[in-house]
Write an enzyme that holds these catalytic residues in place. Structure first.
Site, PDB file in Angstrom:
ATOM      1  N   ASN A 170       4.370  17.622 -14.134  1.00 36.76           N
ATOM      2  CA  ASN A 170       3.664  16.240 -14.689  1.00 36.76           C
ATOM      3  C   ASN A 170       2.157  16.402 -14.770  1.00 36.76           C
ATOM      4  O   ASN A 170       1.589  15.615 -15.537  1.00 36.76           O
ATOM      5  CB  ASN A 170       3.755  15.304 -13.373  1.00 36.76           C
ATOM      6  CG  ASN A 170       3.312  15.731 -11.935  1.00 36.76           C
ATOM      7  OD1 ASN A 170       2.853  16.648 -11.920  1.00 36.76           O
ATOM      8  ND2 ASN A 170       2.955  14.764 -11.122  1.00 36.76           N
ATOM      9  N   LYS A 193       5.292  30.481 -11.235  1.00 37.93           N
ATOM     10  CA  LYS A 193       6.543  29.820 -11.838  1.00 37.93           C
ATOM     11  C   LYS A 193       6.054  28.344 -12.332  1.00 37.93           C
ATOM     12  O   LYS A 193       6.208  27.614 -11.441  1.00 37.93           O
ATOM     13  CB  LYS A 193       7.650  30.012 -10.883  1.00 37.93           C
ATOM     14  CG  LYS A 193       9.044  29.716 -11.570  1.00 37.93           C
ATOM     15  CD  LYS A 193       9.919  28.924 -10.683  1.00 37.93           C
ATOM     16  CE  LYS A 193       9.623  27.590 -10.550  1.00 37.93           C
ATOM     17  NZ  LYS A 193       9.803  26.739 -11.950  1.00 37.93           N
ATOM     18  N   GLY A 247       5.421  19.973  -5.541  1.00 32.98           N
ATOM     19  CA  GLY A 247       6.520  19.400  -6.219  1.00 32.98           C
ATOM     20  C   GLY A 247       7.045  18.558  -5.223  1.00 32.98           C
ATOM     21  O   GLY A 247       6.075  17.817  -4.452  1.00 32.98           O
ATOM     22  N   SER A 248       8.533  18.119  -5.163  1.00 28.76           N
ATOM     23  CA  SER A 248       8.949  17.275  -4.152  1.00 28.76           C
ATOM     24  C   SER A 248       9.107  17.733  -2.740  1.00 28.76           C
ATOM     25  O   SER A 248       9.206  18.847  -2.693  1.00 28.76           O
ATOM     26  CB  SER A 248      10.503  16.837  -4.995  1.00 28.76           C
ATOM     27  OG  SER A 248      11.127  17.964  -4.815  1.00 28.76           O
ATOM     28  N   GLU A 269       2.045  20.935  -1.608  1.00 30.17           N
ATOM     29  CA  GLU A 269       1.720  19.682  -2.094  1.00 30.17           C
ATOM     30  C   GLU A 269       2.672  18.864  -2.514  1.00 30.17           C
ATOM     31  O   GLU A 269       3.346  19.077  -3.518  1.00 30.17           O
ATOM     32  CB  GLU A 269       0.617  19.778  -3.310  1.00 30.17           C
ATOM     33  CG  GLU A 269      -0.668  20.530  -2.973  1.00 30.17           C
ATOM     34  CD  GLU A 269      -1.689  19.563  -2.152  1.00 30.17           C
ATOM     35  OE1 GLU A 269      -1.259  18.405  -2.228  1.00 30.17           O
ATOM     36  OE2 GLU A 269      -2.688  20.353  -1.559  1.00 30.17           O
ATOM     37  N   LEU A 270       3.285  17.814  -1.929  1.00 29.67           N
ATOM     38  CA  LEU A 270       4.589  17.284  -1.880  1.00 29.67           C
ATOM     39  C   LEU A 270       4.465  15.940  -2.476  1.00 29.67           C
ATOM     40  O   LEU A 270       3.445  15.419  -2.962  1.00 29.67           O
ATOM     41  CB  LEU A 270       5.396  17.471  -0.811  1.00 29.67           C
ATOM     42  CG  LEU A 270       5.453  19.079  -0.094  1.00 29.67           C
ATOM     43  CD1 LEU A 270       6.279  19.034   1.181  1.00 29.67           C
ATOM     44  CD2 LEU A 270       6.021  19.929  -1.044  1.00 29.67           C
ATOM     45  N   GLU A 401       9.649   7.234  -3.910  1.00 26.79           N
ATOM     46  CA  GLU A 401       8.731   7.724  -4.977  1.00 26.79           C
ATOM     47  C   GLU A 401       9.205   7.106  -6.468  1.00 26.79           C
ATOM     48  O   GLU A 401      10.314   7.866  -6.912  1.00 26.79           O
ATOM     49  CB  GLU A 401       8.505   8.980  -5.039  1.00 26.79           C
ATOM     50  CG  GLU A 401       7.135   9.570  -5.486  1.00 26.79           C
ATOM     51  CD  GLU A 401       6.979  11.041  -5.682  1.00 26.79           C
ATOM     52  OE1 GLU A 401       7.974  11.822  -5.238  1.00 26.79           O
ATOM     53  OE2 GLU A 401       5.802  11.345  -5.577  1.00 26.79           O
ATOM     54  N   SER A 461      -8.551  12.001  -7.598  1.00 32.77           N
ATOM     55  CA  SER A 461      -8.312  13.540  -7.788  1.00 32.77           C
ATOM     56  C   SER A 461      -9.704  13.795  -8.246  1.00 32.77           C
ATOM     57  O   SER A 461     -10.539  13.316  -9.010  1.00 32.77           O
ATOM     58  CB  SER A 461      -7.408  13.549  -8.900  1.00 32.77           C
ATOM     59  OG  SER A 461      -6.144  13.021  -8.649  1.00 32.77           O
TER      60      SER A 461
END
Ligand code: NAD
Length: 498
Positions: A170, A193, A247-248, A269-270, A401, A461
């Site tokens: 994203n 990755k 990610g999730s 960081e989810l 979400e 942010s």
């Protein structure tokens, strides 16, 4: 649909893309090469569904080769003077800003976000290089007498070692630099990755870092369609001492369990489920402007995206009407078309997920209060920005979400009930509170179980602030002073002083 195409358009970017993939898609030891298997995968344009290019498809063997390169580079990079590491990061900042047009174009192409959003992301992403260039020389330790006397203690913060970084699609540039910059500042070599949807941006960032003077092997990138295979190879490799994942929550949970097997230091960081609270005394116009950003930046595909709107019943009509009117007039379209404000969502699966989630909310009693039009002739994965009203308090859409341009609005009257609803989630990443009564706003913000709260602001942010969540939204913080600590171990020396 007739459109005016903005610059840089895909045709201008072709040469840039060809330099990144497919023959050069796996970036190891400061150069691009094919995957060992020779396999490639298609990167798709979400605005059309068409293939942009094929990128080398790395596997576990490439993952190990990346760690081999990182291992060769690790000791020398850790021993490089902090000032020198800082200068390299500062050059990366300047080079990234200078490449804004190309990088923004690349991101708009593979991610679909409007060019203005991509340019804003490049600026945000580059800022992590500048911020951590400044932090690289401030990793001071401590020296002092022990309370009992007779000894002196020296405390230092040393690079944790080779770090495995895993990033989502994203914010393909910023999620990469938010990890690479502090890792490099701390003296760690990295293996990255990127998400398979957006590998081109990550590869471009790796090239910029090489140009900035990052030694070969310090930054390695393995694009893949087998994330579990590549990341498992890293987590099983004793040379890898750190995992930093964005990610999730379900994938993060799985990786934490894997990291536990070797007690690998992990930062997570989810997912988020940010509440957007509007009080009766809020400046409604300002709250609507904030809501448009908090909800629709990146088409709602942000972990910090406002996911559920709690609007005081005294102002709900006015707020929803203003928000809905603004949403209904948004221009949806391909990133490169003039006037586009909202691009496509990332892929067919995301589009299906959002559509079904909204359908279920409607079946549960919600109604569409406002919705923007989708222009004719779109062939990609577009969802029209939508405002939902009368959303039942227990609706699935308030608990899930959404990751799309949908704003479910519900109401509140009593602060205690509001806080109970707001905190009834495991995803405590961001929250937003709007009120002209600053005392109430701050006291309410402090009681919200979230890592970040915007008070009369729709964006949280900032590279200079600690980004991260509580509960199942994550572990650790990125950015700020804390960001570099995630890539350091603390050691102390106990020295005989008798
Ligand atoms: P995702 O979890 O599906 O993928 C994230 C990354 O993990 C990708 O690189 C993917 O290839 C990789 N991955 C997927 N399965 C894996 C596995 N089994 N083993 C190892 N790696 C695997 O998430 P996504 O759909 O790419 O991104 C959206 C999610 O990311 C949302 O939940 C969003 O809230 C979250 N997010 C969080 C932050 C934050 O800072 N907290 C920032 C951006 C996105």
């Amino acid at each position: 649909m007739t459109t005016t195409t903005l610059s840089p358009a895909p045709a201008d970017l072709r040469r840039y893309v060809d330099a990144l993939a497919p023959r050069h898609g796996v970036w190891i030891d400061g150069q691009g090469g094919p995957a060992r298997s020779g396999a490639t995968f298609a990167v798709l344009d979400p605005a059309t569904g068409e293939e942009i290019t094929a990128v080398s498809d790395g596997d576990a063997g490439d993952a190990v080769a990346a760690v081999d390169a990182a291992e060769r580079a690790q000791a020398a990079w850790a021993a490089t003077a902090p000032r020198e590491r800082s200068e390299v990061l500062r050059r990366a900042f300047a080079l990234m800003v200078a490449a804004t047009q190309e990088l923004a174009g690349l991101m708009s192409w593979e991610n679909g976000k409007p060019l203005a959003d991509s340019r804003a992301e490049v600026a945000y992403a580059a800022e992590f290089f500048r911020w951590f260039a400044e932090e690289a020389v401030r990793t001071e330790g401590e020296f002092g007498p022990s309370p009992a006397g007779g000894t002196r203690t020296v405390v230092t913060h040393r690079p944790v070692g080779i770090a495995a970084l895993v990033t989502p699609w994203n914010f393909p540039a910023a999620m990469a630099t938010r990890k690479i910059a502090p890792a490099l500042a701390a003296g760690c070599a990295v293996v990255l990755k990127p998400a398979a949807e957006t590998p081109l941006t990550a590869l471009a960032v790796a090239r910029i870092l090489a140009e900035a003077g990052v030694p070969d092997g310090v930054v390695n990138v393995v694009p893949t369609t087998d994330p579990a295979g590549v990341v498992t190879a890293w987590l099983q490799d004793p040379r890898v001492r750190k995992l930093s994942f964005t990610g999730s929550t379900p994938v993060g949970r799985r990786l934490l369990a894997q990291a536990a097997e070797r007690v690998v230091n992990a930062s997570m960081e989810l997912g988020g489920n940010a509440p957007f609270v509007v009080a009766a005394d809020a400046d409604v116009e300002a709250a609507v402007a904030g809501a448009l950003v908090a909800k629709l930046r990146n088409g709602g595909q942000a972990c910090t995206a406002a996911n559920r709107f709690y609007v005081h019943e005294d102002v709900v009509e006015r707020f929803t009407d203003r928000l809905g009117t603004a949403v209904a007039t948004l221009t949806v379209g391909p990133a490169f078309a003039e006037g586009t404000q909202i691009g496509p969502v990332i892929n067919a699966k995301a589009l299906r997920g959002i559509t079904e989630l909204v359908d279920r909310a409607l079946a549960a009693g919600a109604r569409v209060s406002h919705r923007s039009a989708l222009p004719d002739g779109l062939t990609g994965w577009f969802y029209p920005p939508t405002v939902l009203r009368d959303v039942p308090a227990d609706a699935e859409i308030l608990r899930t979400e959404i990751f799309g341009p949908v704003a479910p609005v519900t109401t509140w009257r009593d602060t205690e009930e509001l806080l109970a609803a707001v905190n009834d989630t495991e995803l405590g990443l961001a929250a937003y509170v709007w009120s002209t009564d600053l005392r109430w706003a701050l006291q309410t913000a402090e009681r919200i179980e979230a890592g970040m709260v915007g008070v009369n602001r729709g964006v949280v942010s900032d590279p200079a602030t600690p980004f991260g969540g509580v509960k199942q939204s994550g572990l650790g913080r990125e950015g700020a002073r804390e960001g570099i600590r995630e890539f350091q171990e603390t050691q102390y020396l106990s020295i005989d002083w008798s």
